[in-house]
Write a protein that holds these residues in place. Structure first.
Motif, PDB file in Angstrom:
ATOM      1  N   TYR A 380       0.856  -1.183   0.000  1.00  0.00           N
ATOM      2  CA  TYR A 380       0.000   0.000   0.000  1.00  0.00           C
ATOM      3  C   TYR A 380       0.896   1.237   0.000  1.00  0.00           C
ATOM      4  CZ  TYR A 380      -3.433   3.359   1.927  1.00  0.00           C
ATOM      5  OH  TYR A 380      -4.240   4.448   2.155  1.00  0.00           O
ATOM      6  N   LEU A 381       0.733   2.088  -1.031  1.00  0.00           N
ATOM      7  CA  LEU A 381       1.705   3.146  -1.284  1.00  0.00           C
ATOM      8  C   LEU A 381       1.370   4.504  -0.672  1.00  0.00           C
ATOM      9  CD1 LEU A 381       2.625   2.357  -4.991  1.00  0.00           C
ATOM     10  CD2 LEU A 381       3.888   1.774  -2.914  1.00  0.00           C
ATOM     11  N   ALA A 382       0.198   4.648  -0.056  1.00  0.00           N
ATOM     12  CA  ALA A 382      -0.119   5.953   0.551  1.00  0.00           C
ATOM     13  C   ALA A 382       0.943   6.396   1.560  1.00  0.00           C
ATOM     14  CB  ALA A 382      -1.506   5.921   1.189  1.00  0.00           C
ATOM     15  N   PRO A 383       1.499   5.500   2.402  1.00  0.00           N
ATOM     16  CA  PRO A 383       2.557   5.952   3.317  1.00  0.00           C
ATOM     17  C   PRO A 383       3.787   6.492   2.584  1.00  0.00           C
ATOM     18  CG  PRO A 383       1.633   3.891   4.109  1.00  0.00           C
ATOM     19  CD  PRO A 383       1.061   4.119   2.724  1.00  0.00           C
ATOM     20  N   LEU A 384       4.133   5.906   1.422  1.00  0.00           N
ATOM     21  CA  LEU A 384       5.260   6.416   0.641  1.00  0.00           C
ATOM     22  C   LEU A 384       4.925   7.801   0.076  1.00  0.00           C
ATOM     23  CD1 LEU A 384       7.261   4.412  -2.043  1.00  0.00           C
ATOM     24  CD2 LEU A 384       6.567   6.750  -2.452  1.00  0.00           C
ATOM     25  N   PHE A 385       3.704   7.939  -0.467  1.00  0.00           N
ATOM     26  CA  PHE A 385       3.297   9.241  -1.014  1.00  0.00           C
ATOM     27  C   PHE A 385       3.324  10.308   0.076  1.00  0.00           C
ATOM     28  CE2 PHE A 385       0.285   6.780  -4.113  1.00  0.00           C
ATOM     29  CZ  PHE A 385       1.370   6.341  -4.844  1.00  0.00           C
ATOM     30  N   LYS A 386       2.787   9.960   1.245  1.00  0.00           N
ATOM     31  CA  LYS A 386       2.739  10.917   2.365  1.00  0.00           C
ATOM     32  C   LYS A 386       4.143  11.267   2.845  1.00  0.00           C
ATOM     33  CE  LYS A 386      -0.278  12.240   4.725  1.00  0.00           C
ATOM     34  NZ  LYS A 386      -0.947  13.564   4.740  1.00  0.00           N
ATOM     35  N   GLU A 387       5.019  10.281   2.900  1.00  0.00           N
ATOM     36  CA  GLU A 387       6.391  10.509   3.343  1.00  0.00           C
ATOM     37  C   GLU A 387       7.055  11.589   2.483  1.00  0.00           C
ATOM     38  OE1 GLU A 387       8.854   7.005   4.573  1.00  0.00           O
ATOM     39  OE2 GLU A 387      10.025   7.569   2.815  1.00  0.00           O
ATOM     40  N   THR A 388       6.818  11.517   1.177  1.00  0.00           N
ATOM     41  CA  THR A 388       7.380  12.520   0.272  1.00  0.00           C
ATOM     42  C   THR A 388       6.715  13.874   0.464  1.00  0.00           C
ATOM     43  OG1 THR A 388       7.887  10.836  -1.398  1.00  0.00           O
ATOM     44  CG2 THR A 388       7.770  13.116  -2.151  1.00  0.00           C
ATOM     45  N   ASN A 449      -6.675  15.975  -1.857  1.00  0.00           N
ATOM     46  CA  ASN A 449      -6.435  16.548  -0.523  1.00  0.00           C
ATOM     47  C   ASN A 449      -5.229  15.861   0.107  1.00  0.00           C
ATOM     48  OD1 ASN A 449      -6.423  17.505   2.070  1.00  0.00           O
ATOM     49  ND2 ASN A 449      -8.456  16.750   2.623  1.00  0.00           N
ATOM     50  N   HIS A 450      -4.061  16.501  -0.003  1.00  0.00           N
ATOM     51  CA  HIS A 450      -2.836  15.856   0.484  1.00  0.00           C
ATOM     52  C   HIS A 450      -2.727  15.856   2.005  1.00  0.00           C
ATOM     53  CE1 HIS A 450      -1.150  19.778   1.294  1.00  0.00           C
ATOM     54  NE2 HIS A 450      -1.083  20.117   0.024  1.00  0.00           N
ATOM     55  N   GLU A 451      -3.711  16.428   2.680  1.00  0.00           N
ATOM     56  CA  GLU A 451      -3.693  16.390   4.148  1.00  0.00           C
ATOM     57  C   GLU A 451      -4.390  15.156   4.706  1.00  0.00           C
ATOM     58  OE1 GLU A 451      -5.112  20.072   5.712  1.00  0.00           O
ATOM     59  OE2 GLU A 451      -3.449  21.233   4.866  1.00  0.00           O
ATOM     60  N   LEU A 452      -5.048  14.388   3.852  1.00  0.00           N
ATOM     61  CA  LEU A 452      -5.652  13.135   4.309  1.00  0.00           C
ATOM     62  C   LEU A 452      -4.556  12.199   4.808  1.00  0.00           C
ATOM     63  CD1 LEU A 452      -8.189  12.452   1.406  1.00  0.00           C
ATOM     64  CD2 LEU A 452      -8.767  13.136   3.739  1.00  0.00           C
ATOM     65  N   SER A 453      -4.890  11.362   5.766  1.00  0.00           N
ATOM     66  CA  SER A 453      -3.895  10.408   6.273  1.00  0.00           C
ATOM     67  C   SER A 453      -3.983   9.106   5.498  1.00  0.00           C
ATOM     68  CB  SER A 453      -4.127  10.133   7.762  1.00  0.00           C
ATOM     69  OG  SER A 453      -5.299   9.348   7.942  1.00  0.00           O
ATOM     70  N   ALA A 454      -2.875   8.385   5.479  1.00  0.00           N
ATOM     71  CA  ALA A 454      -2.847   7.073   4.830  1.00  0.00           C
ATOM     72  C   ALA A 454      -3.872   6.147   5.476  1.00  0.00           C
ATOM     73  CB  ALA A 454      -1.443   6.472   4.924  1.00  0.00           C
ATOM     74  N   ASN A 456      -6.812   7.043   7.007  1.00  0.00           N
ATOM     75  CA  ASN A 456      -8.172   7.399   6.603  1.00  0.00           C
ATOM     76  C   ASN A 456      -8.492   6.894   5.202  1.00  0.00           C
ATOM     77  OD1 ASN A 456      -8.669   8.690   8.990  1.00  0.00           O
ATOM     78  ND2 ASN A 456      -8.347  10.758   8.210  1.00  0.00           N
ATOM     79  N   ILE A 457      -7.516   7.024   4.302  1.00  0.00           N
ATOM     80  CA  ILE A 457      -7.725   6.581   2.916  1.00  0.00           C
ATOM     81  C   ILE A 457      -7.900   5.067   2.863  1.00  0.00           C
ATOM     82  CG2 ILE A 457      -6.644   6.418   0.647  1.00  0.00           C
ATOM     83  CD1 ILE A 457      -5.276   9.148   1.328  1.00  0.00           C
ATOM     84  N   ALA A 458      -7.064   4.341   3.621  1.00  0.00           N
ATOM     85  CA  ALA A 458      -7.191   2.873   3.664  1.00  0.00           C
ATOM     86  C   ALA A 458      -8.553   2.472   4.215  1.00  0.00           C
ATOM     87  CB  ALA A 458      -6.072   2.273   4.513  1.00  0.00           C
ATOM     88  N   ASP A 459      -9.003   3.172   5.249  1.00  0.00           N
ATOM     89  CA  ASP A 459     -10.296   2.886   5.877  1.00  0.00           C
ATOM     90  C   ASP A 459     -11.433   3.037   4.860  1.00  0.00           C
ATOM     91  OD1 ASP A 459     -11.489   2.474   8.720  1.00  0.00           O
ATOM     92  OD2 ASP A 459     -12.740   4.036   7.826  1.00  0.00           O
ATOM     93  N   GLU A 460     -11.419   4.155   4.135  1.00  0.00           N
ATOM     94  CA  GLU A 460     -12.427   4.384   3.089  1.00  0.00           C
ATOM     95  C   GLU A 460     -12.391   3.274   2.048  1.00  0.00           C
ATOM     96  OE1 GLU A 460     -12.266   9.296   2.740  1.00  0.00           O
ATOM     97  OE2 GLU A 460     -11.600   8.040   1.081  1.00  0.00           O
ATOM     98  N   TRP A 461     -11.190   3.000   1.567  1.00  0.00           N
ATOM     99  CA  TRP A 461     -11.056   2.059   0.456  1.00  0.00           C
ATOM    100  C   TRP A 461     -11.516   0.659   0.845  1.00  0.00           C
ATOM    101  CZ3 TRP A 461      -8.074  -2.387  -0.232  1.00  0.00           C
ATOM    102  CH2 TRP A 461      -8.092  -2.910  -1.530  1.00  0.00           C
ATOM    103  N   ILE A 462     -11.138   0.208   2.025  1.00  0.00           N
ATOM    104  CA  ILE A 462     -11.536  -1.138   2.464  1.00  0.00           C
ATOM    105  C   ILE A 462     -13.056  -1.234   2.562  1.00  0.00           C
ATOM    106  CG2 ILE A 462     -11.453  -2.804   4.358  1.00  0.00           C
ATOM    107  CD1 ILE A 462      -8.651  -1.593   5.042  1.00  0.00           C
ATOM    108  N   LYS A 463     -13.673  -0.227   3.176  1.00  0.00           N
ATOM    109  CA  LYS A 463     -15.129  -0.257   3.354  1.00  0.00           C
ATOM    110  C   LYS A 463     -15.856  -0.226   2.017  1.00  0.00           C
ATOM    111  CE  LYS A 463     -15.122   1.817   7.958  1.00  0.00           C
ATOM    112  NZ  LYS A 463     -15.316   3.057   8.749  1.00  0.00           N
TER     113      LYS A 463
END
Length: 678
Positions: A380-388, A449-454, A456-463
């Motif tokens: 899951y790449l959101a943590p990598l995107f957020k890190e940058t 919205n780059h302020e979303l957390s990895a 929150n995004i995972a939570d949305e996507w899974i549901k």
């Protein structure tokens, strides 16, 4: 009577039956409204193709109260954002543009699907970036460079006469997460893309995408005037070359009035460019910018440039572009990869961010998993995107994050943009791995919205993609949020990078030494392992790449004691017996990291097997099979790297981690034939 009992039994069991799914609906698994929602419950004025789509989505899937869709020009400061408010028993969605209304509709459908509260809605959304773009590395022959989900969606041989239904499905999916731009073809572009017959095919796609708020862009080959125009050369300062591009731009805009512009890879990895004629990147980019400007088009000029030289590859983009700062037209955006080498599982952020004080910059991420196990590994790449995005460059003092530099907060820009290389192909589930869909989703949500957390995004996507049951959501979310770090651990921990097998980049090859070839395509160039230690010395006594970072980062990275340990081998050549912060030697730390990666994937297998009751059998078994491959690959990586590096360290593999199951010489013989992926 027996049949009647069967029907009653099925009816009673309906809540517990999980029907087979193939992943083709992605996260848009909205339940159809029974008997349709009455048209009186949707209030809107005017007629527009985008507005009609918004109404159709509500008619098909909305299960709540009356909704009013209002265009309100006073909201133009929100760009293509929107306002959602509860008001006297109805919900009002307002936006300056019809595309904003469509985005607002997808927002409330997302809230409905994730079972959120509708009673007191007061939402204002303004996108972080103006241009939120997917880069497709698709070729005209239907192959996809670094594509792992089948052939290209674009059926060039069928266009313009035959239109695949997946084109509209694709546009709808992108609109649901706010992606509003698409580059259709590979950055290693064929000049033929600009031929009239292909432009007529592109027009068809642009016409399909338009109603969903999506603009089309093209990657162009810098030598097109010479190759398909018959000119003597493609020198950007020659009048006949400029005239050729001017006429080509007019042709494109006559066909596609809202065409977005060009993406250009020039003078990199053998691609032609302005330097072939003694010109600069600015000369080339400005020539194109000038011919696009009257039409409202832009140039995205890639900063991924490096050539065979004695200079550290990680330094080359900075060296080439910083001297050109301030020399680019205002409709040129420099597109910069998140790291200075090439989409590695972990890189230091690219020092070019913030270094161009007078030039617009945009991030380029890679959604397709070229270096992360293709479509076989769950990463899951959101943590990598957020890190940058959250990295502080200190370019304009503390708080100068890459997000703030690129979104116009820190430095006002005419246009802001963010991009990522798509992982989409013609596979039924679009991305090859069901969990790879989350990375497409995450990029779209962060581009909006780059302020979303990895999280929150995972939570949305899974549901939205599987189920909202907590017994599934919580353990699967833990897998996703840890998966990127797990991949780093079993592949290249502590700042190791680019030690993959050559060409296809699948699997380990730390012994790779391409004698006679380019050293900067060779793993030994990057890890520098010898009897003394391991890692690439980028300090003042090495390549001095640290000097490209602003203070205090240059000092922090340059000192082995203060350098973050997850980048220590990126910036330092570290002795095998160097004491890490937890008291282990570097060699021990390396071994424990590799083992931790293996054990985590094994844990993912156990957790996923416990999820069987919550997932349809098709997707459950497919993910289960992929995890088996990932677990085997993790052991392959661990054994290959530790056994090879042990030939230099001469130290035992710590006895409380799992023993290697391979022989080094056997691992060296593995040669995969994966040409079809490139």
């Amino acid at each position: 009577m027996r049949n009647f009992r069967v029907y009653i039994l099925i009816f009673l069991l309906m809540p517990f039956i999980i029907f087979a799914e193939d992943g083709s609906k992605l996260w848009l698994r909205f339940p159809n409204v029974k008997n349709g929602i009455s048209s009186e419950k949707i209030i809107s004025k005017g007629k527009n193709p985008t507005l009609e789509i918004a109404k159709k989505e509500l008619m098909s899937y909305w299960q709540g109260q009356t909704i009013e869709l209002r265009t309100d020009k006073s909201l133009k400061n929100l760009k293509d954002g929107y306002v959602i408010k509860s008001n006297s028993g109805k919900i009002i969605i307002s936006a300056a543009k019809e595309s904003g209304l469509l985005y607002g509709v997808y927002h409330i459908l997302r809230l409905q699907q994730t079972k959120s509260d509708f009673s007191h809605l007061n939402i204002t959304e303004k996108p972080s970036y103006d241009i939120r773009i997917l880069n497709h590395w698709d070729n005209l022959d239907g192959t996809i460079e670094r594509g792992y989900a089948g052939h290209s969606l674009w059926k060039w041989e069928d266009l313009p006469n035959k239109i695949s239904p997946r084109y509209e499905e694709y546009a709808r999916v992108n609109a649901s997460i706010g992606i509003n731009s698409v580059v259709l073809n590979n950055v290693n572009a064929s000049p033929n893309m600009l031929r009239t017959d292909y432009l007529q095919k592109v027009k068809v796609l642009a016409d399909v995408f338009r109603a969903y708020g999506i603009k089309v862009y093209l990657s162009v080959n810098f030598s097109s005037p010479k190759v398909i125009g018959g000119l003597e050369n493609s020198d950007p300062l020659h009048k006949n070359v400029q005239q050729w591009w001017k006429e080509k731009a007019s042709e494109i805009y006559n066909l596609i009035p809202d065409f977005g512009g060009f993406l250009v890879k020039a003078n990199s990895e053998g691609q032609p460019g302005p330097q072939d004629y003694g010109r600069t990147h600015a000369d080339g980019a400005n020539m194109m910018a000038d011919i696009l400007k009257p039409h409202g088009g832009i140039v995205m000029w890639r900063a991924f440039v490096y050539s065979p030289s004695k200079e550290d590859r990680a330094k080359q983009a900075h060296l080439e572009f910083v001297p050109l700062d301030g020399k680019f037209r205002d409709n040129v955006i420099i597109q910069i990869k998140n790291g200075p080498v090439d989409f590695q599982p972990r890189e230091a952020f690219n020092p070019l961010f913030g270094a161009l004080k007078k030039t617009s910059e945009m991030v380029e991420f890679q959604i397709t998993q070229e270096y992360l196990g293709f479509s076989n590994h769950l990463v899951y790449l959101a943590p990598l995107f957020k890190e940058t995005l959250d990295s502080d460059t200190y370019s304009d003092g503390k708080g100068s994050t890459i997000a703030k530099i690129t979104d116009g907060t820190l430095r006002p820009a005419q246009l802001t943009a963010i991009s990522a290389v798509a992982n989409i192909g013609e596979d039924t589930n679009w991305t090859g791995h069901h969990f790879a869909q989350a990375n497409w989703y995450a990029f779209g949500r962060l581009a909006w919205n780059h302020e979303l957390s990895a999280e929150n995004i995972a939570d949305e996507w899974i549901k939205m993609t599987f189920t909202d049951k907590a017994a599934f959501v919580n353990p699967v979310k833990k897998i996703m949020l840890s998966s990127r770090e797990t991949a780093v651990d079993y592949m290249m921990p502590l700042g190791l990078h680019h030690i993959f097998a050559s060409g296809h980049h699948y699997g380990p090859e730390p012994w790779g030494d391409y004698k006679g070839g380019r050293p900067d395509w060779s793993p030994v160039y990057y890890h520098q392992a010898n009897a003394q230690g391991i890692g690439f010395d980028r300090t003042k006594t090495g390549s001095d790449a640290v000097s490209q970072y602003f203070s205090p980062l240059n000092t922090i990275y340059g000192d082995i004691e203060t350098c973050p340990e997850n980048l220590i081998l990126w910036f330092h050549h570290v002795p095998w017996n160097y004491k890490m912060k937890d008291g282990k030697t570097l060699w021990e730390e390396l071994a424990f990291k590799y083992d931790s990666g293996v054990q985590n994937v094994r844990e993912y297998q156990k957790v996923w097997d416990q999820m069987e009751a919550y997932v349809d059998p098709e997707r459950f078994t497919q993910v289960q099979s992929k995890l088996k491959i990932q677990a085997k690959d993790a052991v392959w990586w661990k054994d290959a790297c530790l056994l090879y590096f042990q030939t230099f360290s001469k130290m035992p593999i710590p006895y409380d981690i799992e023993r290697p199951v391979h022989e080094l010489e056997d691992l060296k013989k593995i040669k995969l034939d994966l040409k079809h992926h490139n």
